[in-house]
Design a protein around this motif. Structure first.
Motif, PDB file in Angstrom:
ATOM      1  N   GLY A   1       0.783  -1.230   0.000  1.00 43.50           N
ATOM      2  CA  GLY A   1       0.000   0.000   0.000  1.00 43.50           C
ATOM      3  C   GLY A   1       0.813   1.278   0.000  1.00 43.50           C
ATOM      4  O   GLY A   1       0.265   2.371  -0.186  1.00 43.50           O
ATOM      5  N   HIS A   2       2.127   1.160   0.204  1.00 40.42           N
ATOM      6  CA  HIS A   2       2.967   2.357   0.181  1.00 40.42           C
ATOM      7  C   HIS A   2       3.233   2.783  -1.254  1.00 40.42           C
ATOM      8  O   HIS A   2       3.812   2.041  -2.036  1.00 40.42           O
ATOM      9  N   ALA A   3       2.845   4.016  -1.558  1.00 41.26           N
ATOM     10  CA  ALA A   3       2.974   4.500  -2.925  1.00 41.26           C
ATOM     11  C   ALA A   3       4.375   5.004  -3.235  1.00 41.26           C
ATOM     12  O   ALA A   3       4.801   5.013  -4.385  1.00 41.26           O
ATOM     13  N   THR A   4       5.089   5.440  -2.214  1.00 37.44           N
ATOM     14  CA  THR A   4       6.401   6.068  -2.438  1.00 37.44           C
ATOM     15  C   THR A   4       7.519   5.099  -2.084  1.00 37.44           C
ATOM     16  O   THR A   4       7.494   4.475  -1.023  1.00 37.44           O
ATOM     17  N   LEU A   5       8.474   4.985  -2.977  1.00 37.78           N
ATOM     18  CA  LEU A   5       9.616   4.080  -2.777  1.00 37.78           C
ATOM     19  C   LEU A   5      10.906   4.839  -3.047  1.00 37.78           C
ATOM     20  O   LEU A   5      10.986   5.639  -3.996  1.00 37.78           O
ATOM     21  N   TYR A   6      11.893   4.604  -2.203  1.00 43.44           N
ATOM     22  CA  TYR A   6      13.170   5.297  -2.287  1.00 43.44           C
ATOM     23  C   TYR A   6      14.316   4.284  -2.357  1.00 43.44           C
ATOM     24  O   TYR A   6      14.264   3.246  -1.697  1.00 43.44           O
ATOM     25  N   TRP A   7      15.331   4.627  -3.103  1.00 44.34           N
ATOM     26  CA  TRP A   7      16.609   3.901  -3.068  1.00 44.34           C
ATOM     27  C   TRP A   7      17.691   4.868  -2.577  1.00 44.34           C
ATOM     28  O   TRP A   7      17.806   5.994  -3.073  1.00 44.34           O
ATOM     29  N   TYR A   8      18.468   4.397  -1.589  1.00 44.31           N
ATOM     30  CA  TYR A   8      19.561   5.176  -1.044  1.00 44.31           C
ATOM     31  C   TYR A   8      20.876   4.406  -1.202  1.00 44.31           C
ATOM     32  O   TYR A   8      20.892   3.178  -1.180  1.00 44.31           O
ATOM     33  N   GLN A   9      21.950   5.151  -1.270  1.00 42.38           N
ATOM     34  CA  GLN A   9      23.297   4.583  -1.201  1.00 42.38           C
ATOM     35  C   GLN A   9      23.929   5.075   0.105  1.00 42.38           C
ATOM     36  O   GLN A   9      23.957   6.286   0.375  1.00 42.38           O
ATOM     37  N   GLN A  10      24.418   4.137   0.930  1.00 44.37           N
ATOM     38  CA  GLN A  10      25.065   4.511   2.180  1.00 44.37           C
ATOM     39  C   GLN A  10      26.489   3.992   2.167  1.00 44.37           C
ATOM     40  O   GLN A  10      26.728   2.796   2.355  1.00 44.37           O
ATOM     41  N   ILE A  11      27.422   4.890   1.952  1.00 44.06           N
ATOM     42  CA  ILE A  11      28.842   4.549   1.996  1.00 44.06           C
ATOM     43  C   ILE A  11      29.286   4.537   3.447  1.00 44.06           C
ATOM     44  O   ILE A  11      28.806   5.341   4.258  1.00 44.06           O
ATOM     45  N   LEU A  12      30.197   3.643   3.776  1.00 42.80           N
ATOM     46  CA  LEU A  12      30.661   3.473   5.147  1.00 42.80           C
ATOM     47  C   LEU A  12      31.091   4.802   5.758  1.00 42.80           C
ATOM     48  O   LEU A  12      31.888   5.533   5.182  1.00 42.80           O
ATOM     49  N   GLY A  13      30.498   5.124   6.927  1.00 37.89           N
ATOM     50  CA  GLY A  13      30.866   6.358   7.615  1.00 37.89           C
ATOM     51  C   GLY A  13      30.074   7.576   7.176  1.00 37.89           C
ATOM     52  O   GLY A  13      30.315   8.678   7.668  1.00 37.89           O
ATOM     53  N   GLN A  14      29.133   7.376   6.260  1.00 39.79           N
ATOM     54  CA  GLN A  14      28.319   8.487   5.766  1.00 39.79           C
ATOM     55  C   GLN A  14      26.843   8.202   5.980  1.00 39.79           C
ATOM     56  O   GLN A  14      26.438   7.068   6.225  1.00 39.79           O
ATOM     57  N   GLY A  15      26.042   9.242   5.870  1.00 36.85           N
ATOM     58  CA  GLY A  15      24.605   9.069   5.923  1.00 36.85           C
ATOM     59  C   GLY A  15      24.067   8.597   4.584  1.00 36.85           C
ATOM     60  O   GLY A  15      24.757   8.682   3.565  1.00 36.85           O
ATOM     61  N   PRO A  16      22.860   8.089   4.573  1.00 33.31           N
ATOM     62  CA  PRO A  16      22.266   7.650   3.307  1.00 33.31           C
ATOM     63  C   PRO A  16      22.122   8.812   2.322  1.00 33.31           C
ATOM     64  O   PRO A  16      21.761   9.920   2.715  1.00 33.31           O
ATOM     65  N   LYS A  17      22.405   8.534   1.062  1.00 31.95           N
ATOM     66  CA  LYS A  17      22.237   9.518  -0.010  1.00 31.95           C
ATOM     67  C   LYS A  17      21.133   9.031  -0.936  1.00 31.95           C
ATOM     68  O   LYS A  17      21.209   7.913  -1.459  1.00 31.95           O
ATOM     69  N   LEU A  18      20.126   9.861  -1.137  1.00 36.14           N
ATOM     70  CA  LEU A  18      19.006   9.471  -1.983  1.00 36.14           C
ATOM     71  C   LEU A  18      19.454   9.342  -3.427  1.00 36.14           C
ATOM     72  O   LEU A  18      20.032  10.264  -3.998  1.00 36.14           O
ATOM     73  N   LEU A  19      19.186   8.185  -4.024  1.00 36.79           N
ATOM     74  CA  LEU A  19      19.492   7.964  -5.434  1.00 36.79           C
ATOM     75  C   LEU A  19      18.270   8.247  -6.311  1.00 36.79           C
ATOM     76  O   LEU A  19      18.370   8.932  -7.333  1.00 36.79           O
ATOM     77  N   ILE A  20      17.136   7.692  -5.908  1.00 32.24           N
ATOM     78  CA  ILE A  20      15.939   7.850  -6.728  1.00 32.24           C
ATOM     79  C   ILE A  20      14.703   7.679  -5.863  1.00 32.24           C
ATOM     80  O   ILE A  20      14.719   6.906  -4.905  1.00 32.24           O
ATOM     81  N   GLN A  21      13.670   8.418  -6.190  1.00 33.13           N
ATOM     82  CA  GLN A  21      12.389   8.340  -5.490  1.00 33.13           C
ATOM     83  C   GLN A  21      11.283   8.104  -6.505  1.00 33.13           C
ATOM     84  O   GLN A  21      11.189   8.819  -7.506  1.00 33.13           O
ATOM     85  N   PHE A  22      10.458   7.098  -6.257  1.00 30.21           N
ATOM     86  CA  PHE A  22       9.297   6.781  -7.093  1.00 30.21           C
ATOM     87  C   PHE A  22       8.009   7.139  -6.367  1.00 30.21           C
ATOM     88  O   PHE A  22       7.891   6.954  -5.156  1.00 30.21           O
ATOM     89  N   GLN A  23       7.052   7.642  -7.106  1.00 31.57           N
ATOM     90  CA  GLN A  23       5.687   7.788  -6.630  1.00 31.57           C
ATOM     91  C   GLN A  23       4.854   6.886  -7.537  1.00 31.57           C
ATOM     92  O   GLN A  23       4.684   7.173  -8.720  1.00 31.57           O
ATOM     93  N   ASN A  24       4.358   5.780  -6.963  1.00 29.07           N
ATOM     94  CA  ASN A  24       3.768   4.695  -7.762  1.00 29.07           C
ATOM     95  C   ASN A  24       4.820   4.238  -8.791  1.00 29.07           C
ATOM     96  O   ASN A  24       5.901   3.857  -8.401  1.00 29.07           O
TER      97      ASN A  24
END
Lengths: 113, 116
Positions: free
Chosen positions: B28-51
């Motif tokens: 049921g979640h319409a929004t999906l995100y992919w992140y890249q998290q390099i060691l020692g760093q916070g997650p970086k958003l790669l792509i966001q989908f709405q449906n």
């Protein structure tokens, strides 16, 4: 440019003492602020968020955070730390002007018995 | 409710090889995100989908990374060819919000990629 800073890589606190994990952000419109926690070998979990309203926000596991607009800060706090609070904590800011969410670099919280 | 599922959990490849990661969000979640998290760093958003549409892919290295969410449910992130600097944990998250991201995101356990 939008940015989020967590100035401390690591915070060490004795069990039972209060803890603070710091977060500051760059000013750009009306940001929405979040805290997430990451336990070893597990995904990030949402703790709390500030959208609008009362500057003191209460979240999961007894954590709270205070939004300070003049200091552009959103520090995470807990009155009495538990050993089980030891984890990696991330501050995140969503900038409506850019429709973009930015995570800080994380702060490792270590609670000693 | 079931959480966000990701597979594989770990992947080791050599540089210039291809790799794909799979994510199944919370139902049921319409929004999906992919992140890249390099060691020692916070997650970086790669792509966001709405449906099944892309909301933001401004930080996706499109010369080697691609992602799709054809039916608006599960998603695949691909890297072709991989470079050493792609070694990271790839996180998938979903939320029930619309285009704006002020609702909390639910994260999967991540896929740890090592490129040799």
């Amino acid at each position: 440019a939008q940015s989020v800073a967590q100035p401390e890589d690591q915070v060490n606190v004795a069990e039972g003492n209060p803890l603070t994990v710091k977060c500051t952000y760059s000013v750009s419109g009306n940001p929405y602020l979040f805290w997430y926690v990451q336990y070893p070998n597990r995904g990030l979990q949402f703790l709390l968020k500030y959208i609008t309203g009362d500057n003191l926000v209460k979240g999961s596991y007894g954590f709270e955070a205070e939004f300070n607009k003049s200091q552009t800060s959103f520090h995470l706090k807990k009155p009495s730390a538990l050993v089980s609070d030891s984890a990696l904590y991330f501050c995140a800011v969503w900038y409506s002007s850019a429709s973009k969410i930015i995570f800080g670099s994380g702060t490792r919280l270590s609670i000693r018995p | 409710e079931a959480g966000v599922a990701q597979s594989p959990r770990y992947k080791i490849i050599e540089k210039r090889q291809s790799v794909a990661f799979w994510c199944n969000p919370i139902s049921g979640h319409a929004t999906l995100y992919w992140y890249q998290q390099i060691l020692g760093q916070g997650p970086k958003l790669l792509i966001q989908f709405q449906n099944n549409g892309v909301v933001d892919d401004s930080q996706l290295p499109k010369d080697r990374f691609s992602a799709e969410r054809l039916k608006g449910v599960d998603s695949t992130l691909k890297i072709q060819p991989a470079k050493l600097e792609d070694s990271a944990v790839y996180l998938c998250a979903s939320s029930s919000s619309g285009r704006s991201s002020y609702n909390e995101q639910f994260f999967g356990p991540g896929t740890r990629l090592t490129v040799l």
